[in-house]
Design a protein around this motif. Structure first.
Motif, PDB file in Angstrom:
ATOM      1  N   GLY A  71       0.963  -1.239  -0.055  1.00  0.00           N
ATOM      2  CA  GLY A  71       0.003  -0.164  -0.005  1.00  0.00           C
ATOM      3  C   GLY A  71       0.795   1.398  -0.021  1.00  0.00           C
ATOM      4  O   GLY A  71       0.271   2.249   0.199  1.00  0.00           O
ATOM      5  N   ALA A  88      -7.460   9.327   0.219  1.00  0.00           N
ATOM      6  CA  ALA A  88      -8.465   8.982   1.625  1.00  0.00           C
ATOM      7  C   ALA A  88      -9.072   7.604   1.250  1.00  0.00           C
ATOM      8  O   ALA A  88      -8.908   6.710   2.103  1.00  0.00           O
ATOM      9  CB  ALA A  88      -9.181   9.887   2.034  1.00  0.00           C
ATOM     10  N   SER A  91      -7.398   3.839   1.027  1.00  0.00           N
ATOM     11  CA  SER A  91      -7.230   3.358   2.361  1.00  0.00           C
ATOM     12  C   SER A  91      -8.113   2.190   2.749  1.00  0.00           C
ATOM     13  O   SER A  91      -7.423   1.182   3.229  1.00  0.00           O
ATOM     14  CB  SER A  91      -7.078   4.250   3.640  1.00  0.00           C
ATOM     15  N   ARG A  95      -6.919  -2.031   2.583  1.00  0.00           N
ATOM     16  CA  ARG A  95      -7.197  -2.962   3.790  1.00  0.00           C
ATOM     17  C   ARG A  95      -7.792  -4.064   3.196  1.00  0.00           C
ATOM     18  O   ARG A  95      -7.752  -5.308   3.702  1.00  0.00           O
ATOM     19  CB  ARG A  95      -7.851  -2.229   4.870  1.00  0.00           C
TER      20      ARG A  95
END
Length: 143
Positions: A71, A88, A91, A95
């Motif tokens: 990442g 933003a 993220s 995950r």
């Protein structure tokens, strides 16, 4: 790289001492990640712009934000400018990819693989907005 070399490389990369590495190694989730998931080191996570209108950073359709399997942005494969509102929502997607890696599932089979930046667009008081499709490429460009 054998398993012990992988742990020692992680220890060095993170600047850990033996005690801290021991804490990681005592967690079965981390053991599984480090010992059974080479995808973190061999794959790239791509967020490709599929729709763009009024993007202040100039991201247009086809622009790719490229990260390694951990990442982390790969600077020379990304646009010169990327605003925080585009990063933003990535993220949560990264995950989700991590979870797919750890469970040895196809990271390209995410049900929801398109996100939009957090700018609301000019009609709602912002500047513009982009949509990005997330995909994962393996060492040879595929899974």
């Amino acid at each position: 790289m054998n398993i012990e070399q992988r742990w020692q490389a992680l220890k060095k990369h993170l600047g850990m001492d033996d005690r801290e590495l021991g804490i990681l190694r005592s967690n079965p989730k981390y053991v599984k990640m480090v010992e059974s998931t080479p995808q973190f080191m061999t794959h790239r996570i791509i967020a490709e712009v599929v729709k763009s209108h009024g993007c202040h950073s100039g991201l247009t359709v086809g622009t790719r934000i490229v990260m390694n399997g951990n990442g982390q942005l790969i600077r020379d494969q990304c646009p010169e400018r990327i605003c925080i509102w585009a990063l933003a929502p990535l993220s949560g997607m990264v995950r989700a990819v991590f979870e797919r890696f750890v469970e040895d599932l196809d990271p390209n089979s995410l049900v929801f693989d398109v996100v939009h930046c957090e700018d609301v667009g000019v009609e709602c008081g912002g500047w513009g907005q982009i949509l990005m499709k997330i995909k994962v490429e393996g060492p040879e460009g595929g899974r």
